[in-house]
Each structure stands twice: as C-alpha cells, then as structure tokens.
Design a protein around this motif. Structure first.
Motif, PDB file in Angstrom:
ATOM      1  N   MET A   1      -3.229   7.328  -7.453  1.00 51.21           N
ATOM      2  CA  MET A   1      -2.040   6.778  -6.843  1.00 51.21           C
ATOM      3  C   MET A   1      -1.996   5.270  -7.121  1.00 51.21           C
ATOM      4  SD  MET A   1      -0.999   6.319  -2.804  1.00 51.21           S
ATOM      5  CE  MET A   1      -1.440   7.961  -2.380  1.00 51.21           C
ATOM      6  N   ALA A   2      -0.871   4.811  -7.577  1.00 45.37           N
ATOM      7  CA  ALA A   2      -0.694   3.390  -7.863  1.00 45.37           C
ATOM      8  C   ALA A   2      -0.768   2.564  -6.581  1.00 45.37           C
ATOM      9  CB  ALA A   2       0.635   3.150  -8.564  1.00 45.37           C
ATOM     10  N   VAL A   3      -1.384   1.401  -6.699  1.00 41.31           N
ATOM     11  CA  VAL A   3      -1.454   0.476  -5.570  1.00 41.31           C
ATOM     12  C   VAL A   3      -0.270  -0.477  -5.690  1.00 41.31           C
ATOM     13  CG1 VAL A   3      -2.792  -1.358  -4.471  1.00 41.31           C
ATOM     14  CG2 VAL A   3      -3.959   0.652  -5.425  1.00 41.31           C
ATOM     15  N   THR A   4       0.541  -0.528  -4.630  1.00 41.15           N
ATOM     16  CA  THR A   4       1.716  -1.395  -4.590  1.00 41.15           C
ATOM     17  C   THR A   4       1.645  -2.275  -3.352  1.00 41.15           C
ATOM     18  OG1 THR A   4       3.060   0.135  -3.288  1.00 41.15           O
ATOM     19  CG2 THR A   4       3.095   0.435  -5.701  1.00 41.15           C
ATOM     20  N   TYR A   5       2.535  -3.256  -3.294  1.00 34.93           N
ATOM     21  CA  TYR A   5       2.577  -4.116  -2.108  1.00 34.93           C
ATOM     22  C   TYR A   5       2.802  -3.299  -0.835  1.00 34.93           C
ATOM     23  CZ  TYR A   5       2.444  -8.530  -4.631  1.00 34.93           C
ATOM     24  OH  TYR A   5       2.043  -9.596  -5.397  1.00 34.93           O
ATOM     25  N   ASP A   6       3.540  -2.191  -0.952  1.00 33.85           N
ATOM     26  CA  ASP A   6       3.815  -1.351   0.214  1.00 33.85           C
ATOM     27  C   ASP A   6       2.727  -0.309   0.460  1.00 33.85           C
ATOM     28  OD1 ASP A   6       6.251  -2.623   0.726  1.00 33.85           O
ATOM     29  OD2 ASP A   6       7.312  -1.328  -0.694  1.00 33.85           O
ATOM     30  N   ASN A   7       1.804  -0.182  -0.499  1.00 32.29           N
ATOM     31  CA  ASN A   7       0.806   0.875  -0.414  1.00 32.29           C
ATOM     32  C   ASN A   7      -0.555   0.339  -0.861  1.00 32.29           C
ATOM     33  OD1 ASN A   7      -0.588   3.294  -0.470  1.00 32.29           O
ATOM     34  ND2 ASN A   7       0.212   3.885  -2.469  1.00 32.29           N
ATOM     35  N   CYS A   8      -1.121  -0.588  -0.112  1.00 40.75           N
ATOM     36  CA  CYS A   8      -2.409  -1.163  -0.511  1.00 40.75           C
ATOM     37  C   CYS A   8      -3.459  -1.127   0.593  1.00 40.75           C
ATOM     38  CB  CYS A   8      -2.238  -2.594  -1.022  1.00 40.75           C
ATOM     39  SG  CYS A   8      -1.678  -3.769   0.220  1.00 40.75           S
ATOM     40  N   VAL A   9      -3.085  -0.749   1.789  1.00 43.32           N
ATOM     41  CA  VAL A   9      -4.022  -0.830   2.915  1.00 43.32           C
ATOM     42  C   VAL A   9      -5.217   0.110   2.768  1.00 43.32           C
ATOM     43  CG1 VAL A   9      -2.348  -1.699   4.582  1.00 43.32           C
ATOM     44  CG2 VAL A   9      -2.674   0.759   4.310  1.00 43.32           C
ATOM     45  N   HIS A  10      -5.089   1.142   1.945  1.00 46.14           N
ATOM     46  CA  HIS A  10      -6.187   2.088   1.761  1.00 46.14           C
ATOM     47  C   HIS A  10      -7.269   1.564   0.812  1.00 46.14           C
ATOM     48  CE1 HIS A  10      -3.768   2.870  -1.799  1.00 46.14           C
ATOM     49  NE2 HIS A  10      -4.822   3.464  -2.331  1.00 46.14           N
ATOM     50  N   VAL A  11      -7.004   0.493   0.093  1.00 48.70           N
ATOM     51  CA  VAL A  11      -7.965  -0.053  -0.867  1.00 48.70           C
ATOM     52  C   VAL A  11      -8.933  -0.973  -0.125  1.00 48.70           C
ATOM     53  CG1 VAL A  11      -8.265  -1.361  -2.994  1.00 48.70           C
ATOM     54  CG2 VAL A  11      -6.220   0.046  -2.683  1.00 48.70           C
TER      55      VAL A  11
END
Length: 145
Positions: A1-11
């Motif tokens: 899954m690509a890491v985006t500004y809206d989807n980065c908290v899991h990293v």
C-alpha cells in the motif's frame, strides 16, 4: 500500500536522515534549503528513511557531491507531520518502496546521531556517483519535489 500524506500513521520508525551536515540533537530540519543532489534547486521536502542502508546512501552522496571530504552523518529523526513515499525512488527505481524512503513538507526533529554505521565500498560509491553524473549529462537527473 502506498504511503501518502493521508495514509502514513501506520508507518513506524525508527527513521533516519543521511546528510553532510553536522546537526545538534533537538534541532529541526525544515524544507526550503538547497538540495544536496541538484545545484541551484531549493528542496520543498525533507527526505528520510526507515533503513540505515538507505540513509547511508544519503549521507555518503551528500558528502561526496558537496565535496566535504568526510563520509557524512546519519541522524535518528522524528517526523513532526504527515509524510509520503519518495516518488523519486518509488516511482522511478524501486516500485513498492523497498528502500522505505519518505519525504515530508513538515519538519524532522533530530533525536540523536547514529554513531556506528556501515558505509559503501569506495568503488561502489564511485559507481553511483558516475551514474548520477551520467544522468545529469543526459538531463535525466530530474528530482520530483
């Protein structure tokens, strides 16, 4: 899954930043300064990684391209805002981001210097520098920033 500004908290970290600069614990790295990799370009992002190996490339290349004479430094950093995959790596060379390379328009806080890390053999570093020079001669050293 690509890491985006809206989807980065899991990293999760730890995260590292390789540079030629000497930094103090607690200082914040911010965008808006000259790029280590393209003369005359102001960086709109700060780049970092979750892998020491990737940070080693950043440290060694920044140092070599800046003619600093040392091997560079690696810092443990904390992103102070959202971040995304680095498209210069994930879109061009390593789909899926196996280098765990990221960028942010927010600050990175320096937590500590990583004192012990393995650099690349001189011939490997020279090969990478030669490749970067070749890309520059061909006009292909474009940085998506």
């Amino acid at each position: 899954m690509a890491v985006t500004y809206d989807n980065c908290v899991h990293v999760e970290g730890p995260f590292y930043h390789g540079t030629k600069s000497v930094l103090e614990t607690g200082c914040e790295l911010v965008p808006g300064y000259g790029s280590n990799f393209q003369r005359g370009r102001v960086s709109n992002h700060i780049y970092f990684t979750a892998l020491v190996e990737t940070a080693a490339w950043g440290a060694e290349l920044a140092s070599a391209l800046g003619n600093s004479g040392d091997r560079g430094r690696i810092y443990v950093v904390e992103p102070l805002g959202a971040f995304e995959d680095d498209p210069n790596v994930t879109n061009k060379r390593f789909p899926g981001n196996p280098t765990m390379s990221y960028r942010t328009r927010h600050s990175l806080r320096v937590l500590a210097e990583l004192e012990t890390w393995q650099g690349h053999a001189p011939e490997v570093l020279k090969s990478m520098l030669d490749h970067l020079a070749q890309l520059g001669e061909q006009g292909l050293d474009v940085i998506e920033d």
